[in-house]
Write a protein that holds these residues in place. Structure first.
Motif, PDB file in Angstrom:
ATOM      1  N   PRO A 130     -10.562  -3.331   3.220  1.00  0.00           N
ATOM      2  CA  PRO A 130     -10.496  -1.881   3.461  1.00  0.00           C
ATOM      3  C   PRO A 130      -9.347  -1.278   2.642  1.00  0.00           C
ATOM      4  O   PRO A 130      -8.318  -1.932   2.424  1.00  0.00           O
ATOM      5  N   GLU A 131      -9.512  -0.047   2.207  1.00  0.00           N
ATOM      6  CA  GLU A 131      -8.528   0.647   1.363  1.00  0.00           C
ATOM      7  C   GLU A 131      -7.093   0.549   1.893  1.00  0.00           C
ATOM      8  O   GLU A 131      -6.182   0.217   1.134  1.00  0.00           O
ATOM      9  N   PRO A 132      -6.837   0.802   3.181  1.00  0.00           N
ATOM     10  CA  PRO A 132      -5.449   0.749   3.659  1.00  0.00           C
ATOM     11  C   PRO A 132      -4.815  -0.641   3.511  1.00  0.00           C
ATOM     12  O   PRO A 132      -3.643  -0.751   3.149  1.00  0.00           O
ATOM     13  N   GLN A 133      -5.578  -1.692   3.776  1.00  0.00           N
ATOM     14  CA  GLN A 133      -5.049  -3.049   3.617  1.00  0.00           C
ATOM     15  C   GLN A 133      -4.816  -3.354   2.138  1.00  0.00           C
ATOM     16  O   GLN A 133      -3.794  -3.946   1.771  1.00  0.00           O
ATOM     17  N   ARG A 134      -5.752  -2.952   1.286  1.00  0.00           N
ATOM     18  CA  ARG A 134      -5.631  -3.206  -0.146  1.00  0.00           C
ATOM     19  C   ARG A 134      -4.381  -2.527  -0.703  1.00  0.00           C
ATOM     20  O   ARG A 134      -3.659  -3.109  -1.509  1.00  0.00           O
ATOM     21  N   GLN A 135      -4.084  -1.305  -0.253  1.00  0.00           N
ATOM     22  CA  GLN A 135      -2.909  -0.596  -0.753  1.00  0.00           C
ATOM     23  C   GLN A 135      -1.627  -1.347  -0.421  1.00  0.00           C
ATOM     24  O   GLN A 135      -0.778  -1.551  -1.289  1.00  0.00           O
ATOM     25  N   VAL A 136      -1.454  -1.752   0.839  1.00  0.00           N
ATOM     26  CA  VAL A 136      -0.194  -2.405   1.209  1.00  0.00           C
ATOM     27  C   VAL A 136      -0.079  -3.785   0.577  1.00  0.00           C
ATOM     28  O   VAL A 136       1.015  -4.190   0.176  1.00  0.00           O
ATOM     29  N   ILE A 137      -1.187  -4.510   0.457  1.00  0.00           N
ATOM     30  CA  ILE A 137      -1.163  -5.821  -0.203  1.00  0.00           C
ATOM     31  C   ILE A 137      -0.725  -5.658  -1.659  1.00  0.00           C
ATOM     32  O   ILE A 137       0.145  -6.385  -2.144  1.00  0.00           O
ATOM     33  N   ALA A 138      -1.322  -4.697  -2.361  1.00  0.00           N
ATOM     34  CA  ALA A 138      -0.981  -4.479  -3.770  1.00  0.00           C
ATOM     35  C   ALA A 138       0.475  -4.057  -3.932  1.00  0.00           C
ATOM     36  O   ALA A 138       1.181  -4.569  -4.800  1.00  0.00           O
ATOM     37  N   LEU A 139       0.931  -3.141  -3.104  1.00  0.00           N
ATOM     38  CA  LEU A 139       2.312  -2.672  -3.230  1.00  0.00           C
ATOM     39  C   LEU A 139       3.316  -3.771  -2.874  1.00  0.00           C
ATOM     40  O   LEU A 139       4.369  -3.876  -3.488  1.00  0.00           O
ATOM     41  N   HIS A 140       2.976  -4.590  -1.887  1.00  0.00           N
ATOM     42  CA  HIS A 140       3.901  -5.634  -1.466  1.00  0.00           C
ATOM     43  C   HIS A 140       3.946  -6.805  -2.454  1.00  0.00           C
ATOM     44  O   HIS A 140       5.022  -7.252  -2.845  1.00  0.00           O
ATOM     45  N   TYR A 141       2.765  -7.281  -2.863  1.00  0.00           N
ATOM     46  CA  TYR A 141       2.729  -8.486  -3.682  1.00  0.00           C
ATOM     47  C   TYR A 141       2.726  -8.228  -5.179  1.00  0.00           C
ATOM     48  O   TYR A 141       3.244  -9.050  -5.939  1.00  0.00           O
ATOM     49  N   LEU A 142       2.178  -7.127  -5.629  1.00  0.00           N
ATOM     50  CA  LEU A 142       2.153  -6.860  -7.061  1.00  0.00           C
ATOM     51  C   LEU A 142       3.314  -5.986  -7.506  1.00  0.00           C
ATOM     52  O   LEU A 142       3.831  -6.155  -8.597  1.00  0.00           O
ATOM     53  N   ALA A 143       3.695  -5.033  -6.672  1.00  0.00           N
ATOM     54  CA  ALA A 143       4.829  -4.169  -7.024  1.00  0.00           C
ATOM     55  C   ALA A 143       6.134  -4.708  -6.454  1.00  0.00           C
ATOM     56  O   ALA A 143       7.193  -4.129  -6.689  1.00  0.00           O
ATOM     57  N   ASP A 144       6.054  -5.782  -5.680  1.00  0.00           N
ATOM     58  CA  ASP A 144       7.237  -6.408  -5.063  1.00  0.00           C
ATOM     59  C   ASP A 144       8.049  -5.429  -4.219  1.00  0.00           C
ATOM     60  O   ASP A 144       9.279  -5.464  -4.220  1.00  0.00           O
ATOM     61  N   LEU A 145       7.353  -4.562  -3.501  1.00  0.00           N
ATOM     62  CA  LEU A 145       8.053  -3.610  -2.649  1.00  0.00           C
ATOM     63  C   LEU A 145       8.220  -4.182  -1.251  1.00  0.00           C
ATOM     64  O   LEU A 145       7.296  -4.795  -0.719  1.00  0.00           O
ATOM     65  N   PRO A 146       9.391  -3.987  -0.644  1.00  0.00           N
ATOM     66  CA  PRO A 146       9.577  -4.409   0.738  1.00  0.00           C
ATOM     67  C   PRO A 146       8.801  -3.482   1.687  1.00  0.00           C
ATOM     68  O   PRO A 146       8.418  -2.365   1.322  1.00  0.00           O
ATOM     69  N   VAL A 147       8.614  -3.942   2.901  1.00  0.00           N
ATOM     70  CA  VAL A 147       7.850  -3.199   3.904  1.00  0.00           C
ATOM     71  C   VAL A 147       8.393  -1.784   4.075  1.00  0.00           C
ATOM     72  O   VAL A 147       7.630  -0.817   4.160  1.00  0.00           O
ATOM     73  N   GLN A 148       9.698  -1.642   4.117  1.00  0.00           N
ATOM     74  CA  GLN A 148      10.297  -0.321   4.328  1.00  0.00           C
ATOM     75  C   GLN A 148       9.921   0.653   3.205  1.00  0.00           C
ATOM     76  O   GLN A 148       9.589   1.802   3.468  1.00  0.00           O
ATOM     77  N   GLU A 149       9.976   0.196   1.949  1.00  0.00           N
ATOM     78  CA  GLU A 149       9.619   1.080   0.833  1.00  0.00           C
ATOM     79  C   GLU A 149       8.148   1.456   0.860  1.00  0.00           C
ATOM     80  O   GLU A 149       7.782   2.588   0.550  1.00  0.00           O
ATOM     81  N   ILE A 150       7.287   0.503   1.226  1.00  0.00           N
ATOM     82  CA  ILE A 150       5.857   0.794   1.330  1.00  0.00           C
ATOM     83  C   ILE A 150       5.642   1.851   2.402  1.00  0.00           C
ATOM     84  O   ILE A 150       4.892   2.806   2.210  1.00  0.00           O
ATOM     85  N   SER A 151       6.343   1.683   3.515  1.00  0.00           N
ATOM     86  CA  SER A 151       6.255   2.647   4.605  1.00  0.00           C
ATOM     87  C   SER A 151       6.630   4.044   4.124  1.00  0.00           C
ATOM     88  O   SER A 151       5.940   5.019   4.405  1.00  0.00           O
TER      89      SER A 151
END
Length: 186
Positions: A130-151
């Motif tokens: 689903p789009e919401p899961q794909r966004q956080v996975i991509a930002l966390h693992y590909l952009a190396d963003l921590p949870v707080q920044e993704i939030s």
């Protein structure tokens, strides 16, 4: 036009965002583009599932940066600003088109796969999320963003990011297990 006499013009690839040019204060959009474009396209490819869409939203983000006046000049992290803008452009488009899109489009291989060549199986699995899961996975693992920044970038609570990451990882593991010919999770 005679009001700018005696002021040296900035380099052509510099943007001064509507202010009087100051050679020491110019932000070179070319430098930001050269340093960030490829990474942003890879990251947005994972978010969007489409290389063409990724290129388009990243280019739109750069257009908005050039048109944003002093806001872009004042940000601490130009790449994060561009990524957030590109994700928001994609989200806006997705919302407008979601009812008219087919559930699953055939994946188009990237024109210049570069770093993605070894990751097509993962990208295909990401597209199934689903789009919401794909966004956080991509930002966390590909952009190396921590949870707080993704939030902060997505404007959602940290708990929601963690939940989406957890569910997304579980779903990816199942999809990749199935792709490798495993029994999968039932």
């Amino acid at each position: 036009m005679s009001g700018h006499q005696g002021v040296a013009a900035p380099p052509q690839d510099s943007v001064t965002f509507g202010r009087k040019p100051d050679p020491e204060d110019c932000v070179s959009l070319r430098d930001v583009f050269d340093g960030s474009y490829r990474r942003l396209v890879v990251q947005l490819y994972a978010v969007t599932g489409s290389f063409d869409e990724a290129e388009d939203v990243v280019q739109e983000a750069f257009v908005r940066a050039a048109a944003s006046g002093g806001r872009f000049l004042r940000v601490d992290n130009h790449e994060a600003w561009l990524r957030t803008t590109a994700v928001n452009v994609h989200r806006s488009r997705w919302r407008k088109l979601r009812n008219g899109r087919r559930a699953h489009e055939r994946m188009v291989p990237p024109r210049d796969p570069g770093d993605l060549e070894d990751h097509l199986e993962i990208i295909a699995a990401l597209r199934a999320l689903p789009e919401p899961q794909r966004q956080v996975i991509a930002l966390h693992y590909l952009a190396d963003l921590p949870v707080q920044e993704i939030s902060e970038e997505l404007g959602i609570p940290m708990g929601t990011v963690k939940s989406r990451l957890s569910r997304g990882r579980d779903a990816l593991a199942s999809l990749l297990d199935q792709a490798e010919g495993g029994a999968g999770h039932v």
